[in-house]
Design a protein around this motif. Structure first.
Motif, PDB file in Angstrom:
ATOM      1  N   ILE A   1      23.366   0.883  31.804  1.00 49.91           N
ATOM      2  CA  ILE A   1      23.241  -0.564  31.985  1.00 49.91           C
ATOM      3  C   ILE A   1      21.991  -1.020  31.239  1.00 49.91           C
ATOM      4  O   ILE A   1      20.911  -0.437  31.405  1.00 49.91           O
ATOM      5  N   ARG A   2      22.131  -2.047  30.404  1.00 59.61           N
ATOM      6  CA  ARG A   2      20.978  -2.575  29.678  1.00 59.61           C
ATOM      7  C   ARG A   2      20.110  -3.419  30.616  1.00 59.61           C
ATOM      8  O   ARG A   2      20.615  -3.987  31.585  1.00 59.61           O
ATOM      9  N   ILE A   3      18.832  -3.482  30.294  1.00 58.81           N
ATOM     10  CA  ILE A   3      17.896  -4.230  31.143  1.00 58.81           C
ATOM     11  C   ILE A   3      18.358  -5.673  31.304  1.00 58.81           C
ATOM     12  O   ILE A   3      18.340  -6.228  32.407  1.00 58.81           O
ATOM     13  N   ARG A   4      18.792  -6.281  30.209  1.00 56.55           N
ATOM     14  CA  ARG A   4      19.190  -7.685  30.294  1.00 56.55           C
ATOM     15  C   ARG A   4      20.467  -7.885  31.105  1.00 56.55           C
ATOM     16  O   ARG A   4      20.770  -8.998  31.537  1.00 56.55           O
ATOM     17  N   ASP A   5      21.220  -6.789  31.325  1.00 58.77           N
ATOM     18  CA  ASP A   5      22.454  -6.889  32.123  1.00 58.77           C
ATOM     19  C   ASP A   5      22.191  -6.752  33.619  1.00 58.77           C
ATOM     20  O   ASP A   5      23.113  -6.921  34.429  1.00 58.77           O
ATOM     21  N   THR A   6      20.954  -6.395  33.995  1.00 57.74           N
ATOM     22  CA  THR A   6      20.668  -6.228  35.426  1.00 57.74           C
ATOM     23  C   THR A   6      20.802  -7.555  36.177  1.00 57.74           C
ATOM     24  O   THR A   6      21.106  -7.573  37.366  1.00 57.74           O
ATOM     25  N   GLN A   7      20.561  -8.668  35.463  1.00 62.39           N
ATOM     26  CA  GLN A   7      20.758  -9.978  36.089  1.00 62.39           C
ATOM     27  C   GLN A   7      22.223 -10.155  36.488  1.00 62.39           C
ATOM     28  O   GLN A   7      22.536 -10.611  37.601  1.00 62.39           O
TER      29      GLN A   7
END
Length: 355
Positions: free
Chosen positions: A285-291
């Motif tokens: 999971i990419r950091i920006r996808d954690t939202q």
């Protein structure tokens, strides 16, 4: 009989709550209206009832946060492909093994597997209900071939989703046992240990197990056929999803981290965050996808969290009315020295208030 009980604000409030829920009004709206209604009847007035309701909201905030974070973890696990892999392997195994001679053994093996998966969804792999749309649709052709009654499957899933709450203080059971049950008991002034709850909850859990066994071996034991048009629609095969074994491995590590975090740090929230970070560090999971993961987690479990917050406010209004103490005193006077009667009446009142 003490007929004054019929005017008890708690009892009347619960009756209103049940009536509104039966009319399909949203449960949060129902809790708010019923709590204000109970407060007005008890003489608190609208302002006093609302103030008490607001005062109790904080009691459910921690529980709601736990649900939201576990929801985020559930979404992360589903993206790793762990649940899809289980479904595909199970389906492949079924396709190879089903014959007329093996149907009996296979049917009950499948029942056992479904039960274990449902139980694990609350603790070992805490995806809650997220596994159902992943696992069950691919198995519909199998249910049809072995003529399995789908009502039995519904009972199995219900048992697996609820019973672990009662006796296993891990995952969602940790929220229910430690936060809801023991938290409420301690708030009422009784000193209890965390280790006491699972043993006490074995009795209702045994009732759930009895119900499951009746459903499997009596109520829904007979083969059942469904209409051809319905099954043709439901049995359409979906394109199998390509699964990365690396992602699955990361999912297994994240699950281990979440379990270890619960035991070592005694914090479900921190354990869930650490488990999600495992996916981020591994690049699943990419950091920006954690939202997006958190938003979907809130969507999955946030509704339950909001109900718990509203229920906490409702409980505070009921406590402020004094109706609970009144009910307990009436029971104490009515039961006298008969312990069995006292226990039954306390369970009945507990059921009414818990609703």
């Amino acid at each position: 009989m003490d007929w004054s009980m019929l005017g008890n604000p708690v009892l009347l409030s619960v009756v209103m709550l049940l009536a509104l829920s039966a009319l399909r009004l949203n449960v949060v709206f129902s809790l708010i209206l019923a709590s204000v209604f109970g407060g007005v009847i008890a003489g608190l007035g609208t302002g006093g009832a609302v103030k008490a309701f607001y005062g109790g909201l904080g009691g459910g905030a921690g529980i709601a946060m736990n649900y939201a974070m576990l929801g985020a973890f559930s979404i992360a696990i589903s993206r790793s492909g762990v649940t899809e892999l289980i479904a595909q392997k199970l389906f492949a195994c079924i396709g190879r093994q089903v014959t007329q001679k093996q149907i009996f053994c296979f049917k009950y093996s499948l029942i056992a597997i479904l039960t274990l998966i449902a139980i694990s969804s609350q603790n070992l792999i805490p995806v809650h209900i997220a596994f159902i749309p992943v696992l069950i649709p691919p198995l519909l052709p199998v249910f049809e071939r072995i003529r399995l009654d789908r009502r039995m499957v519904a009972c199995i899933l219900t048992f697996g989703l609820i019973t672990p709450y009662m006796v296993l203080p891990v995952g969602f059971g940790k929220i229910y046992i430690n936060e809801v049950v023991l938290g409420s008991i301690r708030k009422s002034g009784m000193d209890v240990l965390n280790s006491q709850a699972p043993g006490a909850m074995l009795i209702p859990a045994a009732g759930m197990l009895t119900g499951l066994l009746i459903a499997i071996f009596f109520s829904y034991r007979k083969p059942r056929d469904y209409s051809k048009s319905a099954t043709d629609r439901e049995l359409r095969e979906v394109e199998p999803k390509k699964i990365s074994l690396f992602n699955v491995g990361v999912g297994v590590v994240a699950i281990a981290v979440a379990l270890a975090g619960q035991f070592l740090m005694d914090s479900l929230i921190v354990a869930s965050v650490l488990a999600v970070l495992v996916f981020v560090c591994a690049g699943v999971i990419r950091i920006r996808d954690t939202q997006d993961v958190f938003t979907q987690g809130v969507y999955l479990m946030g509704g339950i969290g909001l109900v718990m917050i509203a229920a906490s406010g409702f409980a505070e209004v009921m406590r402020a009315t004094g109706g609970v103490d009144e009910m307990v005193k009436v029971v104490g006077g009515f039961a006298g020295d008969y312990k069995g009667v006292a226990v039954f009446l306390m369970l009945f009142i507990g059921l009414v208030i818990t609703m």
